[in-house]
Design a protein around this motif. Structure first.
Motif, PDB file in Angstrom:
ATOM      1  N   GLU A 130     -21.350   3.416   9.236  1.00  0.00           N
ATOM      2  CA  GLU A 130     -21.812   3.627   7.855  1.00  0.00           C
ATOM      3  C   GLU A 130     -23.087   2.844   7.577  1.00  0.00           C
ATOM      4  OE1 GLU A 130     -21.489   6.009   4.962  1.00  0.00           O
ATOM      5  OE2 GLU A 130     -19.497   5.728   5.850  1.00  0.00           O
ATOM      6  N   THR A 165     -26.912   4.391   6.719  1.00  0.00           N
ATOM      7  CA  THR A 165     -27.642   3.921   5.543  1.00  0.00           C
ATOM      8  C   THR A 165     -29.018   3.393   5.928  1.00  0.00           C
ATOM      9  OG1 THR A 165     -25.514   3.302   4.567  1.00  0.00           O
ATOM     10  CG2 THR A 165     -27.493   2.455   3.494  1.00  0.00           C
ATOM     11  N   PHE A 222     -31.328   0.419  -9.184  1.00  0.00           N
ATOM     12  CA  PHE A 222     -30.838   1.795  -9.160  1.00  0.00           C
ATOM     13  C   PHE A 222     -30.923   2.471 -10.526  1.00  0.00           C
ATOM     14  CE2 PHE A 222     -27.970   1.524  -5.131  1.00  0.00           C
ATOM     15  CZ  PHE A 222     -29.129   1.459  -4.370  1.00  0.00           C
ATOM     16  N   ALA A 254     -31.517  10.014  -4.891  1.00  0.00           N
ATOM     17  CA  ALA A 254     -30.104   9.897  -5.285  1.00  0.00           C
ATOM     18  C   ALA A 254     -29.181   9.812  -4.066  1.00  0.00           C
ATOM     19  CB  ALA A 254     -29.710  11.085  -6.165  1.00  0.00           C
ATOM     20  N   THR A 255     -29.498  10.569  -3.016  1.00  0.00           N
ATOM     21  CA  THR A 255     -28.674  10.543  -1.795  1.00  0.00           C
ATOM     22  C   THR A 255     -28.693   9.164  -1.159  1.00  0.00           C
ATOM     23  OG1 THR A 255     -29.197  12.868  -1.391  1.00  0.00           O
ATOM     24  CG2 THR A 255     -28.309  11.622   0.463  1.00  0.00           C
ATOM     25  N   THR A 256     -29.875   8.555  -1.101  1.00  0.00           N
ATOM     26  CA  THR A 256     -30.008   7.225  -0.500  1.00  0.00           C
ATOM     27  C   THR A 256     -29.270   6.194  -1.342  1.00  0.00           C
ATOM     28  OG1 THR A 256     -32.204   7.916   0.218  1.00  0.00           O
ATOM     29  CG2 THR A 256     -31.659   5.603   0.485  1.00  0.00           C
ATOM     30  N   LYS A 257     -29.360   6.314  -2.670  1.00  0.00           N
ATOM     31  CA  LYS A 257     -28.617   5.405  -3.561  1.00  0.00           C
ATOM     32  C   LYS A 257     -27.121   5.488  -3.269  1.00  0.00           C
ATOM     33  CE  LYS A 257     -30.354   6.683  -7.638  1.00  0.00           C
ATOM     34  NZ  LYS A 257     -30.558   6.652  -9.119  1.00  0.00           N
ATOM     35  N   ARG A 258     -26.642   6.703  -3.065  1.00  0.00           N
ATOM     36  CA  ARG A 258     -25.207   6.903  -2.814  1.00  0.00           C
ATOM     37  C   ARG A 258     -24.784   6.227  -1.510  1.00  0.00           C
ATOM     38  NH1 ARG A 258     -22.379  11.087  -0.389  1.00  0.00           N
ATOM     39  NH2 ARG A 258     -24.261  12.378  -0.241  1.00  0.00           N
ATOM     40  N   TYR A 259     -25.589   6.423  -0.445  1.00  0.00           N
ATOM     41  CA  TYR A 259     -25.250   5.805   0.844  1.00  0.00           C
ATOM     42  C   TYR A 259     -25.291   4.278   0.768  1.00  0.00           C
ATOM     43  CZ  TYR A 259     -25.463  10.322   3.233  1.00  0.00           C
ATOM     44  OH  TYR A 259     -25.231  11.611   3.648  1.00  0.00           O
ATOM     45  N   SER A 264     -24.803   2.448  -1.903  1.00  0.00           N
ATOM     46  CA  SER A 264     -23.652   2.020  -2.720  1.00  0.00           C
ATOM     47  C   SER A 264     -22.368   2.032  -1.897  1.00  0.00           C
ATOM     48  CB  SER A 264     -23.512   2.920  -3.946  1.00  0.00           C
ATOM     49  OG  SER A 264     -24.645   2.814  -4.775  1.00  0.00           O
ATOM     50  N   ILE A 265     -22.179   3.089  -1.097  1.00  0.00           N
ATOM     51  CA  ILE A 265     -20.993   3.167  -0.231  1.00  0.00           C
ATOM     52  C   ILE A 265     -20.986   2.005   0.748  1.00  0.00           C
ATOM     53  CG2 ILE A 265     -19.902   4.480   1.639  1.00  0.00           C
ATOM     54  CD1 ILE A 265     -20.895   7.040   0.212  1.00  0.00           C
TER      55      ILE A 265
END
Length: 298
Positions: free
Chosen positions: A133, A137, A162, A183-188, A190-191
């Protein structure tokens, strides 16, 4: 003036006056040390303030048999900068490299990947692996933000804005810039922070560092190169790539999709627009499309 003293003073000048990073300073002074070694091996006793163009030319000639024209040009440029510094500080009257002819070299176009190749590279990451993961990222962040590897490993949690849609990056010469984040990069990210990083105890001094290794320390440049090199082998990619390849791909893909050079310059952190313009030359099909779309004869 002794060579080591002159080199140390020059390094201090590059750090304080020009604000360059340690890696850049090391690059600037590496060839000066080679010149000093050349003088010792040939029993030439001369100080930085007295060395003349003929001796420098002998050194360049010896180096020329071992390196390509691009490296020769870089060495001459580095020596010229050093002697310019000595002239500026009144240690010398003239620069012994002024009459040296720099080899003519073509502009080197950056290596890039296609959008499909980038997707294949990221898809090849084993997310069941403890670092999977994190590695996904890392690649997403480099590719979606166009970061240099040094900028990536220096990224801190406190650099993430963010809500505003930006991240803060410390670039060359400690210059800060703000880059919009997808937004996709923010999600990764955050995960990774909430599910992976929070399982690692950061060591002292790395509490705010975004990307950590298993021991709770920041990643090295070499580690990022190894991650990408292993993925290239896994996907049978027949080219030498590294973090810079993803950065170049970011720039090329944005330009191809209509981004303007000025915006790209700001996101990449280039001082000069000339540096950014090299990406115009990486895709001739893009230029053909521009011609067909905008020329009045069409």
């Amino acid at each position: 003036m002794k060579w080591q003293n002159a080199i140390n003073d020059y390094r201090l000048f590059l750090k304080i006056e020009r604000g360059l990073s340690k890696n850049t300073i090391d690059s600037y002074t590496r060839d000066l040390k080679k010149l000093n070694l050349f003088l010792d091996e040939n029993e030439i006793i001369v100080s930085p303030t007295k060395i003349d163009g003929e001796i420098v030319k002998q050194f360049i000639y010896e180096v020329a048999t071992k390196v390509n024209p691009r490296s020769q040009a870089r060495i001459i440029s580095g020596l010229r900068s050093f002697f310019d510094y000595l002239v500026f500080e009144d240690y010398r009257v003239t620069n012994p490299t002024d009459l040296l002819e720099t080899p003519k070299i073509g502009r080197k176009l950056p290596d890039t990947l296609s959008e499909d190749q980038v997707n294949e590279l990221i898809a090849a990451i084993d997310l069941s692996h403890p670092q999977g993961e994190r590695n996904r990222t890392i690649l997403e962040t480099i590719y979606c933000c166009g970061l240099r590897v040094g900028e990536l490993i220096a990224l801190k949690i406190s650099d993430l804005f963010f809500e505003e849609g930006f991240i803060r990056v410390s670039g060359k010469g400690s210059k800060e810039r703000y880059i919009p984040i997808h937004a996709t990069t923010k999600r990764y990210i955050s995960i990774y922070i909430n599910q992976i990083r929070n399982q690692i105890k950061p060591q002292k001094g790395f509490e705010d560092t975004l990307f950590l290794n298993r021991r709770g320390k920041g990643l090295s440049r070499q580690m990022v190169f190894i991650i990408i090199k292993d993925l290239a082998e896994k996907t049978d990619l027949k080219k030498q790539i590294g973090p810079h390849t993803l950065r170049h791909s970011f720039a090329t893909h944005l330009l191809r999709r209509g981004a303007d050079l000025r915006s790209l310059q700001q996101m990449l952190g280039h001082e000069s627009i000339t540096t950014t313009e090299v990406y115009v030359h990486t895709d001739t099909s893009f230029l053909q499309e521009v011609l067909e779309k905008y020329h009045p004869r069409n």
